[in-house]
Design a protein around this motif. Structure first.
Motif, PDB file in Angstrom:
ATOM      1  N   VAL A 211     -50.374  -4.270 -72.885  1.00 18.23           N
ATOM      2  CA  VAL A 211     -49.193  -4.681 -73.643  1.00 18.23           C
ATOM      3  C   VAL A 211     -48.048  -3.744 -73.267  1.00 18.23           C
ATOM      4  N   GLU A 212     -47.055  -4.302 -72.603  1.00 24.48           N
ATOM      5  CA  GLU A 212     -45.870  -3.545 -72.185  1.00 24.48           C
ATOM      6  C   GLU A 212     -44.772  -3.746 -73.224  1.00 24.48           C
ATOM      7  N   MET A 213     -44.367  -2.654 -73.904  1.00 26.91           N
ATOM      8  CA  MET A 213     -43.351  -2.734 -74.948  1.00 26.91           C
ATOM      9  C   MET A 213     -42.036  -2.081 -74.543  1.00 26.91           C
ATOM     10  N   GLY A 214     -41.939  -1.744 -73.254  1.00 28.99           N
ATOM     11  CA  GLY A 214     -40.691  -1.190 -72.739  1.00 28.99           C
ATOM     12  C   GLY A 214     -40.001  -2.193 -71.833  1.00 28.99           C
ATOM     13  N   TRP A 215     -39.143  -1.668 -70.968  1.00 32.34           N
ATOM     14  CA  TRP A 215     -38.452  -2.539 -70.022  1.00 32.34           C
ATOM     15  C   TRP A 215     -39.467  -3.109 -69.028  1.00 32.34           C
ATOM     16  N   PRO A 216     -39.529  -4.433 -68.885  1.00 26.83           N
ATOM     17  CA  PRO A 216     -40.542  -5.041 -68.011  1.00 26.83           C
ATOM     18  C   PRO A 216     -40.136  -4.987 -66.539  1.00 26.83           C
ATOM     19  N   ALA A 217     -40.656  -4.022 -65.810  1.00 31.36           N
ATOM     20  CA  ALA A 217     -40.396  -3.915 -64.378  1.00 31.36           C
ATOM     21  C   ALA A 217     -41.217  -4.948 -63.619  1.00 31.36           C
ATOM     22  N   GLN A 218     -41.102  -4.924 -62.317  1.00 34.59           N
ATOM     23  CA  GLN A 218     -41.842  -5.875 -61.481  1.00 34.59           C
ATOM     24  C   GLN A 218     -43.311  -5.482 -61.327  1.00 34.59           C
ATOM     25  N   TRP A 219     -43.642  -4.228 -61.622  1.00 37.86           N
ATOM     26  CA  TRP A 219     -45.011  -3.744 -61.437  1.00 37.86           C
ATOM     27  C   TRP A 219     -45.987  -4.478 -62.358  1.00 37.86           C
ATOM     28  N   ARG A 220     -47.115  -4.897 -61.774  1.00 41.68           N
ATOM     29  CA  ARG A 220     -48.213  -5.477 -62.536  1.00 41.68           C
ATOM     30  C   ARG A 220     -49.521  -4.869 -62.022  1.00 41.68           C
ATOM     31  N   PRO A 221     -50.346  -4.344 -62.924  1.00 48.79           N
ATOM     32  CA  PRO A 221     -51.606  -3.723 -62.495  1.00 48.79           C
ATOM     33  C   PRO A 221     -52.609  -4.784 -62.043  1.00 48.79           C
ATOM     34  N   SER A 222     -53.395  -4.444 -61.050  1.00 49.22           N
ATOM     35  CA  SER A 222     -54.412  -5.373 -60.569  1.00 49.22           C
ATOM     36  C   SER A 222     -55.653  -5.276 -61.447  1.00 49.22           C
ATOM     37  N   GLY A 223     -56.319  -6.393 -61.599  1.00 48.44           N
ATOM     38  CA  GLY A 223     -57.609  -6.399 -62.265  1.00 48.44           C
ATOM     39  C   GLY A 223     -57.581  -6.570 -63.767  1.00 48.44           C
ATOM     40  N   VAL A 224     -56.408  -6.603 -64.400  1.00 52.33           N
ATOM     41  CA  VAL A 224     -56.385  -6.728 -65.861  1.00 52.33           C
ATOM     42  C   VAL A 224     -56.560  -8.192 -66.264  1.00 52.33           C
ATOM     43  N   ARG A 225     -57.120  -8.411 -67.459  1.00 53.22           N
ATOM     44  CA  ARG A 225     -57.303  -9.765 -67.974  1.00 53.22           C
ATOM     45  C   ARG A 225     -55.963 -10.434 -68.259  1.00 53.22           C
ATOM     46  N   ALA A 226     -55.064  -9.671 -68.866  1.00 57.83           N
ATOM     47  CA  ALA A 226     -53.758 -10.215 -69.223  1.00 57.83           C
ATOM     48  C   ALA A 226     -52.737  -9.086 -69.297  1.00 57.83           C
ATOM     49  N   PHE A 227     -51.492  -9.447 -69.044  1.00 60.51           N
ATOM     50  CA  PHE A 227     -50.366  -8.515 -69.140  1.00 60.51           C
ATOM     51  C   PHE A 227     -49.381  -9.146 -70.108  1.00 60.51           C
ATOM     52  N   VAL A 228     -49.206  -8.507 -71.265  1.00 58.97           N
ATOM     53  CA  VAL A 228     -48.366  -9.043 -72.338  1.00 58.97           C
ATOM     54  C   VAL A 228     -47.066  -8.247 -72.400  1.00 58.97           C
ATOM     55  N   THR A 229     -45.951  -8.941 -72.383  1.00 60.79           N
ATOM     56  CA  THR A 229     -44.640  -8.297 -72.421  1.00 60.79           C
ATOM     57  C   THR A 229     -43.934  -8.652 -73.714  1.00 60.79           C
ATOM     58  N   THR A 230     -43.458  -7.645 -74.447  1.00 63.62           N
ATOM     59  CA  THR A 230     -42.767  -7.887 -75.715  1.00 63.62           C
ATOM     60  C   THR A 230     -41.258  -7.714 -75.620  1.00 63.62           C
ATOM     61  N   TYR A 231     -40.779  -7.043 -74.562  1.00 64.57           N
ATOM     62  CA  TYR A 231     -39.351  -6.760 -74.376  1.00 64.57           C
ATOM     63  C   TYR A 231     -38.790  -5.852 -75.468  1.00 64.57           C
ATOM     64  N   GLY A 232     -39.609  -4.952 -75.961  1.00 68.03           N
ATOM     65  CA  GLY A 232     -39.132  -4.005 -76.956  1.00 68.03           C
ATOM     66  C   GLY A 232     -40.270  -3.494 -77.805  1.00 68.03           C
ATOM     67  N   ALA A 233     -39.970  -2.429 -78.581  1.00 68.83           N
ATOM     68  CA  ALA A 233     -41.022  -1.774 -79.352  1.00 68.83           C
ATOM     69  C   ALA A 233     -40.658  -1.652 -80.827  1.00 68.83           C
ATOM     70  N   SER A 234     -39.825  -2.560 -81.329  1.00 69.48           N
ATOM     71  CA  SER A 234     -39.469  -2.529 -82.743  1.00 69.48           C
ATOM     72  C   SER A 234     -40.664  -2.926 -83.603  1.00 69.48           C
ATOM     73  N   HIS A 235     -40.524  -2.776 -84.914  1.00 71.34           N
ATOM     74  CA  HIS A 235     -41.563  -3.209 -85.847  1.00 71.34           C
ATOM     75  C   HIS A 235     -41.832  -4.701 -85.647  1.00 71.34           C
ATOM     76  N   ALA A 236     -40.759  -5.462 -85.432  1.00 71.91           N
ATOM     77  CA  ALA A 236     -40.912  -6.906 -85.212  1.00 71.91           C
ATOM     78  C   ALA A 236     -41.666  -7.189 -83.921  1.00 71.91           C
TER      79      ALA A 236
END
Length: 484
Positions: free
Chosen positions: A446-471
């Motif tokens: 789960v990426e809660m920061g700025w979503p760069a182009q990097w994606r790790p190999s081998g993970v089941r899923a990569f979830v992007t939230t575009y921020g780390a607020s309570h919401a």
């Protein structure tokens, strides 16, 4: 011999101070009576809504038209919700959703909350185009990397805030999005030709000027094509020729905090920085967060001294104080604009922003691992992550560079692992830990920061939230099926 009272009052009329603690000290109120333009509220000034409202009322006992400002961007930069995290997603999430009407509603809701507390100026929105993935200070505070998208959402944010009676201050002119250093710590440089600046960084500022933004904040960045060796805050070419001349801005130019090293070091202190900013065309000077009566008086005295020796023209300082007063007059005329705020607005918006690459499987009671990330000065130490939203799911927090993947595998046993972080592509030890773990164990990131182009190999899923607020945290927990 004391300062000339008229000149002291004139100088104070260009200053935006601050104070420590939840109760305004006597000097903070007295200086307002003496002509101080206003104060900025920070997290140290905020405990609960009733206390904030009492503070703003106390400040206005000094002068009814005092400006009371705050950095309430939503998302990762919040002062009102610094203890829990913002109930609104930030700009990156709103930009990813792409619904400008939603952006306007979110900012109108933020404005309504500020107005109800007696706050009249929001030092937001951030309208920088985040064109550098490694930008350490803008990131998720930006609506995105596309100038036209950022421009459209920036205009909507300004419209939303000001419809609630709160003045918007679009920042950071002429664009902080291409920097890879933080102006809180040093003077960043954007060494690009004017043609690129006009194509990439300036369209959002043109949009907010057209939308009627009452204020624009300067950036402590060096743009050699425009500013020479100094920061934009001290550049007449930036503040007068470009912002006012070319873009037709007639509102109030507010500086970023002059205590920041991008300004203070370049000028030789906060007082000299104030003088240089006024000479360049700034109108309202944010002194910073660590302010006391002595500092305010010293800065005012240095402005008066510059008036006496001819470094500053009286007409220029009168113009600046007049624009600050005009901003205060607008906020008084705007008055209290009643608005009904939907408490679920921000949470519903954050859910719309979540993106999932891969398949969310095997998440029955996973081990949740939050990778420690340092906060910027702009963000402050605001809680973030999935922790507050998990329903009986174990969570641990680790430092990536100090953690062995085998240790995490042992803790997880036969359960999958959810790794949560911010700016993982540049987190020390982060990419290596994730890659090694994913090679041997089921991992969801789960990426809660700025979503760069990097994606790790081998993970089941990569979830992007575009921020780390309570919401954002709640939205991610819900998407993963882990929310309580």
């Amino acid at each position: 011999m004391g300062l000339d009272p008229g000149l002291r009052r004139l100088a104070l009329g260009t200053l935006l101070a601050a104070y420590q603690g939840p109760v305004p000290p006597e000097w903070a109120v007295e200086l307002l009576a003496d002509g101080l333009a206003g104060h900025t509220l920070f997290g140290t000034n905020v405990r609960d809504p009733g206390q904030v409202a009492a503070s703003t009322a106390a400040l206005r006992s000094g002068r009814p038209d005092a400006l009371i400002a705050i950095d309430e961007e939503g998302g990762d930069v919040t002062r009102l919700a610094h203890a829990t995290g913002s109930p609104y997603p930030g700009n990156a999430a709103l930009g990813a959703i792409g619904d400008v009407a939603l952006t306007r509603r979110v900012y109108q809701a933020i404005g309504a909350e500020l107005a109800a507390l007696g706050i009249t100026v929001n030092l937001a929105p951030t309208v920088d185009v985040n064109s550098a993935d490694d930008n350490p200070v803008i990131g998720t505070r930006s609506f995105g990397a596309d100038p036209l998208r950022v421009a459209a959402h920036s205009a909507a944010a300004v419209s939303g805030l000001q419809s609630a009676g709160v003045a918007a201050c679009a920042k950071h002119f002429p664009g902080h999005g291409a920097t890879v250093t933080d102006s809180h710590h040093e003077l960043p440089m954007v060494d690009v030709p004017m043609e690129l600046l006009r194509q990439r960084d300036l369209p959002p500022f043109a949009a907010v000027v057209a939308a009627g933004a009452r204020a624009v904040m300067t950036a402590h960045i060096r743009v050699p094509a425009l500013t020479g060796d100094g920061p934009a805050t001290f550049s007449r070419a930036v503040l007068v020729d470009l912002l006012r001349g070319e873009y037709g801005f007639t509102g109030t130019v507010i500086t970023d905090a002059l205590e920041m090293k991008g300004a203070a070091v370049a000028a030789g202190g906060v007082g000299p920085a104030a003088v240089r900013a006024l000479a360049a065309g700034a109108d309202l000077l944010c002194i910073g967060a660590k302010v006391d009566a002595e500092l305010v008086e010293r800065v005012a005295a240095q402005i008066v001294e510059a008036l006496a020796d001819g470094t500053l023209a009286t007409a220029r300082v009168e113009e600046a104080a007049g624009r600050a007063a005009a901003l205060a007059a607008w906020t008084r005329a705007a008055g209290d604009t009643p608005a009904t705020v939907d408490p679920d607005l921000g949470y519903a918006a954050a859910r719309r922003a979540v993106r999932v690459d891969g398949v969310l499987t095997g998440l029955d009671r996973p081990l949740v691992v939050q990778l420690h990330t340092e906060s910027t000065i702009a963000e402050g130490r605001v809680p973030w992550g999935l922790g507050p939203h998990l329903d009986g799911v174990p969570e641990i927090r680790v430092v990536a560079a100090e953690t062995d993947h085998a240790t995490l595998r042992g803790l997880a046993g036969d359960r999958s692992i959810v790794l949560v972080g911010r700016h993982l592509h540049r987190l020390p030890g982060g990419p290596e830990l994730i890659t090694a773990l994913a090679a041997e164990h089921p991992v969801t990131v789960v990426e809660m920061g700025w979503p760069a182009q990097w994606r790790p190999s081998g993970v089941r899923a990569f979830v992007t939230t575009y921020g780390a607020s309570h919401a954002n945290g709640r939205a991610a927990a819900e998407v993963l099926g882990l929310a309580g």
